[in-house]
Design an enzyme around this catalytic site. Sequence first.
Site, PDB file in Angstrom:
ATOM      1  N   ASP A   2      -5.244  -1.805   8.155  1.00  0.00           N
ATOM      2  CA  ASP A   2      -5.156  -3.235   7.822  1.00  0.00           C
ATOM      3  C   ASP A   2      -4.078  -3.929   8.661  1.00  0.00           C
ATOM      4  O   ASP A   2      -3.041  -4.337   8.155  1.00  0.00           O
ATOM      5  CB  ASP A   2      -4.908  -3.455   6.331  1.00  0.00           C
TER       6      ASP A   2
ATOM      7  N   ASP B  39       2.625   2.393  17.030  1.00  0.00           N
ATOM      8  CA  ASP B  39       1.347   1.717  16.826  1.00  0.00           C
ATOM      9  C   ASP B  39       0.425   2.654  16.060  1.00  0.00           C
ATOM     10  O   ASP B  39       0.113   3.752  16.514  1.00  0.00           O
ATOM     11  CB  ASP B  39       0.745   1.366  18.183  1.00  0.00           C
ATOM     12  N   GLY B  40       0.000   2.221  14.888  1.00  0.00           N
ATOM     13  CA  GLY B  40      -0.836   3.078  14.055  1.00  0.00           C
ATOM     14  C   GLY B  40      -2.166   3.430  14.671  1.00  0.00           C
ATOM     15  O   GLY B  40      -2.734   4.488  14.386  1.00  0.00           O
TER      16      GLY B  40
ATOM     17  N   SER C 222       0.807  -1.227   0.000  1.00  0.00           N
ATOM     18  CA  SER C 222       0.000   0.000   0.000  1.00  0.00           C
ATOM     19  C   SER C 222       0.841   1.279   0.000  1.00  0.00           C
ATOM     20  O   SER C 222       0.457   2.247  -0.672  1.00  0.00           O
ATOM     21  CB  SER C 222      -0.981  -0.008   1.169  1.00  0.00           C
TER      22      SER C 222
ATOM     23  N   GLU D  65       4.482   2.020  11.219  1.00  0.00           N
ATOM     24  CA  GLU D  65       4.901   0.617  11.212  1.00  0.00           C
ATOM     25  C   GLU D  65       5.690   0.345  12.491  1.00  0.00           C
ATOM     26  O   GLU D  65       6.636   1.063  12.807  1.00  0.00           O
ATOM     27  CB  GLU D  65       5.753   0.297   9.985  1.00  0.00           C
TER      28      GLU D  65
END
Length: 319
Positions: free
Chosen positions: A168, A147-148, A100, A118
């Site tokens: 995702d 942490d997204g 992506s 990431e």
Amino acid sequence: MFSYRHAFHAGNHADVLKHAILVQILDYFNRKDAPYWVIDTHAGAGLYALDGEWAGQSGEVVDGLDRLLGAAQPPELVTRYLHAIQDFNPDGVANRYPGSPALTLRALRPHDKLRLFELHPTEIEVLESTLRHLGTSRRQVTIAREDGFDGLKRLLPPPTRRGIVLIDPSYEDKRDYRHVLQAVRDGLERFASGCFAVWYPLVQRIQAHEMARALERLPVEWLHATLTVRKPAADGLGLHGSGMFVVNPPWTLHEELRAALPWLTKTLAQDGHARHTLAISGQSRNATGDASATRKPAARAGHAADGRPVAQKRSPSRR
């Protein structure tokens, strides 16, 4: 939590669904001159070698991207996706698969921004190397080792008030299903007009079904597409399909998926249990299908329905 490496799964049937939809959304956003942001909460490595050690071990691309290459008369959604893959394989042989971040960078204009998260220590190193190789600008792209789910909160709403959020995670941790749902809810409070694209696996876990049902209860405009390629395994393990849930979807996405999902079901079917669903807010599921129809014959090698060349199949000896 760091055992997952997406390279094992690069180019599989789930990537096909996720990235074909992502490419369509990016194309739609580019139809207006106004700038936008893309926020990718779980970016991965960015670019994957399909003939390399990781992807070569699993061979999942054989039942994913490889089945699309050279197939007859792909619909517009698939053709656009294959053109994107071709751009990363200028020699015409699909040995590199863009994740992506790479697909997004391909689509962005100079005044658009990409924000990547990431947490995996190895993946982020590869991602940084990939972005350097692609020649990205630090003003346009930033990467956070974070942490997204947490990082997303401080970026919304983007200054442009136009944006796409791709969520995702690997879902190795069952708590990810709850985190995804909360991220969408919190995100909509901050950025009600944003386009939120959620990918999730079709596995025999109750959390996956509960999350999908909860997303469908959100009081917003949404689109929900699933693609099942085979019967669930008797032991309950493995990925038999995947879903994409899009909040505030492009108005063109529904019609493109109506045309693409039956074709993808036939092309990616691994057994007679392959099927798809397509639903939009305010309606019950308005498209379902299975793989009972015979597949169409292959098109002229290396060409899409519009005659434009697309990346060709890789040599079996290199898989």
